[in-house]
Design an enzyme around this catalytic site. Sequence first.
Site, mmCIF file in Angstrom:
data_model
loop_
_atom_site.group_PDB
_atom_site.id
_atom_site.type_symbol
_atom_site.label_atom_id
_atom_site.label_comp_id
_atom_site.label_asym_id
_atom_site.label_seq_id
_atom_site.Cartn_x
_atom_site.Cartn_y
_atom_site.Cartn_z
ATOM 1 N N GLY A 30 0.687 -1.155 -0.194
ATOM 2 C CA GLY A 30 0.030 -0.184 0.124
ATOM 3 C C GLY A 30 0.900 1.152 -0.089
ATOM 4 O O GLY A 30 2.049 1.244 -0.448
ATOM 5 N N SER A 31 0.429 2.199 0.551
ATOM 6 C CA SER A 31 1.235 3.636 0.279
ATOM 7 C C SER A 31 2.270 3.679 1.313
ATOM 8 O O SER A 31 1.919 3.014 2.560
ATOM 9 C CB SER A 31 -0.138 4.744 0.641
ATOM 10 O OG SER A 31 -0.599 4.536 2.104
ATOM 11 N N GLY A 88 2.936 2.085 5.534
ATOM 12 C CA GLY A 88 4.101 1.275 5.798
ATOM 13 C C GLY A 88 4.793 1.918 6.865
ATOM 14 O O GLY A 88 5.181 1.198 7.846
ATOM 15 N N GLU A 122 5.808 -3.130 0.617
ATOM 16 C CA GLU A 122 5.704 -3.145 -0.632
ATOM 17 C C GLU A 122 4.864 -1.624 -1.020
ATOM 18 O O GLU A 122 3.752 -1.787 -1.056
ATOM 19 C CB GLU A 122 4.891 -4.132 -1.576
ATOM 20 C CG GLU A 122 5.599 -5.636 -1.376
ATOM 21 C CD GLU A 122 6.723 -5.794 -2.276
ATOM 22 O OE1 GLU A 122 6.896 -4.723 -3.073
ATOM 23 O OE2 GLU A 122 7.530 -6.777 -2.405
#
Length: 502
Positions: free
Chosen positions: A234-235, A239, A256
């Site tokens: 995700g964004s 993270g 990721e």
Amino acid sequence: MIDLHESARNALKACGVADAALTGPLPVRTPLTGEELLSVHEADAAETAAAIAAAHAAYLEWRVVPAPVRGALVKTLGRLIGEHKDELATLVTLEAGKIRSEALGEVQEMIDVCDFAVGLSRQLYGRTMPSERPGHRLMETWHPLGVVGVISAFNFPVAVWSWNTAVALVCGDAVVWKPSEKTPLTALACSALLDRAIAEHSAPADLHRVVIGAREVGEALVDSPLVPLVSATGSTRMGREVGPRVAARFGRSLLELGGNNAAVVTPSADLDLTTRAVVFAAAGTAGQRCTTLRRLIVHSSVVDELLGKLTSAYGKLPIGSPLDGDTLVGPLVDAAAYSAMNSALDAARADGGEVLVGGGRRQVAGAEGGYYAEPAIVRMPAQTDVVRTETFAPILYVLTYETFDEAIALHNDVPQGLSSGVFTRDQQEAERFLAADGADCGIVNVNIGTSGAEIGGAFGGEKETGGGRESGSDAWKAYMRRATNTVNASGQLLLAQDVSFV
Ligand code: NAD
């Protein structure tokens, strides 16, 4: 116009999703028209904890099943996905807005990674090393890890799950999946197919659980000591929250996150090939891939010619409903995405950028609630803050350079490090781009755009992209624990480094 609600319901039914799962408070909207397709059940913290505990119990059984037998389950999963390719692609289109060809491609990626994982199930190799002590053996063994928590983003609603799940299952792990709250239907469909594969193989029923909900459900996975690995896609904002929380309990995270991908176009580039690659990478998926091309760094001697080709190609892009077979650019996921695109374009103009093409909203008949954006190309005088920020929409910023060193410096001067490309016929430039002092990304391509990776390679990026690697190559190692074993068959107690004790 076809009945989207009916189409979703039929696809879900064909994949084996029970009607009971399709009632609940969480509305599922389609970006095609903005209308509500269905509503689904939403898990709370207690249900998520129970799913994790059940998956942990299943893992305790699964970890002692031989890996090639685990691979047979994944082979069945791949077969079932293949048999339901059409329905799964329909759901990807309805929920994520992808055109048919890209939706089918995403489902194909699931089949491919299942194939890969089946082969992997006979190749979870550990090394043996020469021991410094006579009559000793030194080796490493890879063991299953536990429950893998998978948190996924809306834009790859199924492929990312399969990269994690196919590999985790052959590694002997169980999986609890929290899909994006924007795309729960595809998740229910995949989960139903995996449940069928699990039943066919008499594997533990709770080996895979899906928990639908927003960030709170993800947080329950993040904080659970029964989840040794959290794989979160995700964004970068997400993270930044997930990474430290998992680390605080000494869990592992595989992150990721966002990309801000660039390609360098050199004087020797084949400009026709470059144009086609750039249009797919920058405008494809309506700019909503983590690997979308967002920055183009072009040598000043070819910038005018290339921009002529690009603006002409952009002017002809068929934008519209992904259900129309001719469409190449579908909708943005929602109104917030379109508003973010407009804000970024305003910021770029304020920084001296010139919008050469696109940026408007296209009205599509019968889909007034859908946000269909015209992909934009913006010529920038410098790499300002807005260029260094990932805006999840089809905006391509164009910068120029004079020397190749300058191009690489511009390329690397962003916080993200996912994917990159160079277009050149000069071997020295290509090699430099791939070298230690070249592009600083996890994916570095030559004469190919930044998006559209194959599953055989390890996928992921550096810096604020999070450092995780998924899918092919040796990414499986993140899903296992390594034990180093020393076996003494000498009959004597010999200490390493010649240490003498008792
Ligand atoms: P997002 O960060 O809004 O949400 C992603 C997932 O994280 C969702 O399931 C969401 O519910 C969950 N989440 C959000 N905050 C959380 C928290 N604090 N704790 C636990 N879970 C949380 O992202 P999105 O809008 O769905 O997707 C777009 C973003 O994802 C882009 O930045 C894109 O670049 C990135 N992306 C990266 C990759 C990659 O492989 N690098 C792949 C796809 C998408």
